[in-house]
Structures are given as C-alpha cells and as structure tokens.
Design an enzyme around this catalytic site. Sequence first.
Site, PDB file in Angstrom:
ATOM      1  N   SER A 248       0.604  -1.037  -0.203  1.00  0.00           N
ATOM      2  CA  SER A 248      -0.485   0.267  -0.604  1.00  0.00           C
ATOM      3  C   SER A 248       0.721   1.332  -0.055  1.00  0.00           C
ATOM      4  O   SER A 248       2.195   1.189   0.815  1.00  0.00           O
ATOM      5  CB  SER A 248      -0.501  -0.167   1.206  1.00  0.00           C
TER       6      SER A 248
ATOM      7  N   GLY B 157       4.457   3.822   3.789  1.00  0.00           N
ATOM      8  CA  GLY B 157       3.594   2.500   2.560  1.00  0.00           C
ATOM      9  C   GLY B 157       3.980   1.608   3.834  1.00  0.00           C
ATOM     10  O   GLY B 157       4.587   1.315   4.739  1.00  0.00           O
ATOM     11  N   LYS B 158       3.586   0.655   2.943  1.00  0.00           N
ATOM     12  CA  LYS B 158       3.346  -0.510   4.272  1.00  0.00           C
ATOM     13  C   LYS B 158       3.343  -1.864   3.315  1.00  0.00           C
ATOM     14  O   LYS B 158       2.744  -2.120   2.296  1.00  0.00           O
ATOM     15  CB  LYS B 158       2.675  -0.440   5.143  1.00  0.00           C
ATOM     16  N   GLY B 159       4.013  -2.714   2.968  1.00  0.00           N
ATOM     17  CA  GLY B 159       3.745  -4.360   2.774  1.00  0.00           C
ATOM     18  C   GLY B 159       3.677  -5.796   3.206  1.00  0.00           C
ATOM     19  O   GLY B 159       4.196  -5.286   4.272  1.00  0.00           O
TER      20      GLY B 159
ATOM     21  N   ASP C 165      10.172  -5.746   7.609  1.00  0.00           N
ATOM     22  CA  ASP C 165       8.603  -5.620   9.952  1.00  0.00           C
ATOM     23  C   ASP C 165       9.126  -6.593  10.047  1.00  0.00           C
ATOM     24  O   ASP C 165      10.200  -7.456  10.386  1.00  0.00           O
ATOM     25  CB  ASP C 165       7.584  -4.962   9.304  1.00  0.00           C
TER      26      ASP C 165
END
Length: 418
Positions: A60, A105-107, A146
């Site tokens: 995202s 952002g993050k995934g 993460d």
Amino acid sequence: MSEQANPFESLQEQIDDAAEYIDASDDVLERLKHPERVLETNLSVEMDDGSIEVFKAFRSQFNGDRGPYKGGIRYHPNVSRDEVKALSGWMVYKTAVVDIPYGGGKGGIVIDPDEYSEAELERITRSFATELRPFIGVDRDIPAPDVNTGQREMNWIKDTYETLENTTAPGVITGKALDSGGSEGRVEATGRSTMLTAREAFDYLDKEMKDATVAVQGYGNAGWIAAKLLENLGAKIVAVSDSSGAVYNSEGLHARDVKDHKNETGSVVGYAGADEEFGNDDLLTLDVDLLVPAALENAIDDELAREVQADVIAEAANGPLTPEADDVLTERGVHVFPDILANAGGVTVSYFEWVQNRQRFHWSEERVNDELESVIVNAFDDLTSAYEEHDLPNFRTAAYVVALQRVIDAYEEGGNWP
Ligand code: NAD
C-alpha cells in the site's frame, strides 16, 4: 488497534480526531483517509518438493506528498489488505512527525515463514520483489524490514531489483546488512529513540532520570536497547518481561546480564539477579516512574489502564495501548509519549541509510547517533510546542496534529493535479 476494531477504520478515526484541532477542509481530509494505491498480487512459487503454492501479497502506498513512500514488509498469517492500508497510513504520520522527507507505505505477504525452508523463502521473496519492481524505486517507494523480515530478505529484494533493472541501487530498500549498504546504528536505532524520548519527557516534566525506576515489557530488540541506554542515563531498570514472564529487583536489574541470560536460556525468567518473578500483566501495573511497553500492540486495555501506576509511558512498541486505554490514561493524568515519536528511530536511521546510499558514503556510528538525537529532540520540541499552543488533551494528539499539518501543507503547496 484493538483486535475487534478494523485497523483501517481506527486510522481514519485518528485522522478525524487530530483534524478537530486543524484548519483543514473536509475534501482535503477525505483524500488523506485513503491510500493512493494498493498493489494486491498472488505469488505462484515452486516449493522444494516441486509443487506450486500461491501466496497473497500487498503493497500500500498511502501518501507521497512529502516524499517517496516508506515502510516495512511484513510476513505473517494475519496480513490483510486493511491491515497493510492502516500500517501504511501510520507511516505517513511517523515520517511527518520526525520531519524526514518521506511519505508512508507498507507491504506484506500472508505467510507463516516458520513453515518454509530458507530456499523457499528466498523464492517467495524474489517473486514478491519481481511484482514490486515497477512500483518501488530509490525516489518512488523504499521498503524496509517489519515483522518476520530482516536483513536477509532486504538483501534478496535489493539483489532482485538490481538484477532486473540492470543497475546498482542500494537505496531502493533499507535495513540491509552493512556489507550490502546498511547503516551503522540501525540495530540500536529504535531503542535509542525510546531512550531519547523518555529523556526529553523527563526533562520537560521536571523529573529526574537519575535513579528513576523503569519497567520494560518485551525484552527484544527495541526493549533491551531502550533498557540498556536508560540504564546508562542512571535510571534503575527494576523489571523486564518477555512472553514467558517478568523478573523484578527493587535495587535494579543489570540490563546486559539479563540480555545474556535471555540469549543463553531463551527467556528473562530465571535470571539470577532477580528477587521476584511474576506474570506479564503485573509488570504493567508496577509503581514505577517510567513504563516502556516494547512487545506487541494492545498490551494495555482500558481495564489494565485503570491500574497503571507509572507516571510516564514511552511507547517503544507500535500501538501498545488500545484507544480506550489511551482515554483512561489521559483522564488519569498519565503522560503517554506516542509510538510515532518514541520508536521513530528505526525509520529515521533507515532514512540515514538511504541518504548514505545516495551519497555513496558511509557515516560513522557516532555521526548516525548524533543525527538521530537531533531529529528526535527537534520532533519532541515540535510536539510539546503544539501541545501547549493548542491546549491539546495529550501528547499523542499533539504528535498527530503536528504530522497531519505537515502533510496538508505539503499537499496544498503542490496543489491538486486534475
Ligand atoms: P522482538 O521480536 O525483538 O521482541 C519482542 C519481545 O516481546 C520478545 O522478547 C518477546 O518475548 C516479547 N513479548 C511478546 N509477547 C509478550 C508479552 N505478552 N509480554 C511480554 N513480552 C512479550 O521485536 P522488536 O523488534 O523489539 O519489536 C517490538 C515492538 O517494537 C513491536 O511492536 C514493533 O512493531 C516495534 N518496533 C520495532 C522496531 C525495530 O526496529 N525493531 C521499529 C519500530 C517499532
């Protein structure tokens, strides 16, 4: 984020809460409540036995008004589209509150990595990196580690990207090993920002750090480093815990010795320098000057919050208080210094790693730590100025107000592209 609550809806509520104190139009706020885009992909990967397995994965890109999207990649069975969207939004605030030139952002991949071999994990990671390639880039979107990912996965992603792009671009990802372009000081960065936030908080509240009593929940990377650095400031680490339980000594535990014991035995429990052992929740309600939750989200709910006796909380973990606990602590006058500041050392040193990669220059650990200190101290001052200026209910709201205003300013200065 509480277990029942949809994290994406929680994020949207937090934006509304902070917006009450800001002069922003509804349409600009609406824009800031949704990610700019979300990649959803299904990775088909060959397993060691020759079968093919399909893994759902997301990235995202929430907001890029202040710079390239920035945020980690998580490997966990509970990864979902809404979780990734929410986490990417929180990254927007985190980068804005410490004023580094990034968006959020993050995934993630829906996977339990413990069930796969290293060779399978490498193929899964390279498959995801191949899907990510058109979306990421040194000036576009810069992933990082993460939950359940680390230097190994970052090195694979970098290598896949560079191979497909036929270039060298270490700045496409951060959290790399030192030899692959990582930064000095990255491993200690999160705990260091927690120590710096607590130090500034004590100063602001006219409290002495020397001999202050500290309890640390979660003795992993963030928690143990925070404990060690607080001890260096003269604080007394009276209690620490991990998933097996808590150890206590009113005269202070020795942070390094407890860590050695945990390394040897797998837990802090059984540490010879402790004179008491108890359960995790008891640590959270100890009568201490500073409580550092450094384990998981939702560690303190409203019921526990009513029993918290600490004067100050510095959040090393992401989201350790439920929103209801936050309200109770505000009412009870407990000063909570929020995660988006107190654990922002990780993303800040990721930023330094990216800067060094772009400069093709390696900073000393001393320089990294000095630069980190000035970022956190400046952010702390901005936060307390907003707290006083707007007469805000707590320091978390102050952090969100500062961050939201910065994102709105960047957007309005750029204007809208039709
Ligand atoms: P870690 O896995 O190294 O450590 C987590 C520790 O918490 C472990 O010691 C584990 O035993 C303990 N724990 C788990 N459940 C517990 C419970 N119920 N009670 C007490 N202890 C418990 O993880 P970490 O990297 O230190 O991350 C901790 C928190 O900090 C997470 O919320 C993470 O999102 C946040 N954080 C970490 C970084 C970083 O750079 N490491 C950056 C930003 C935020």
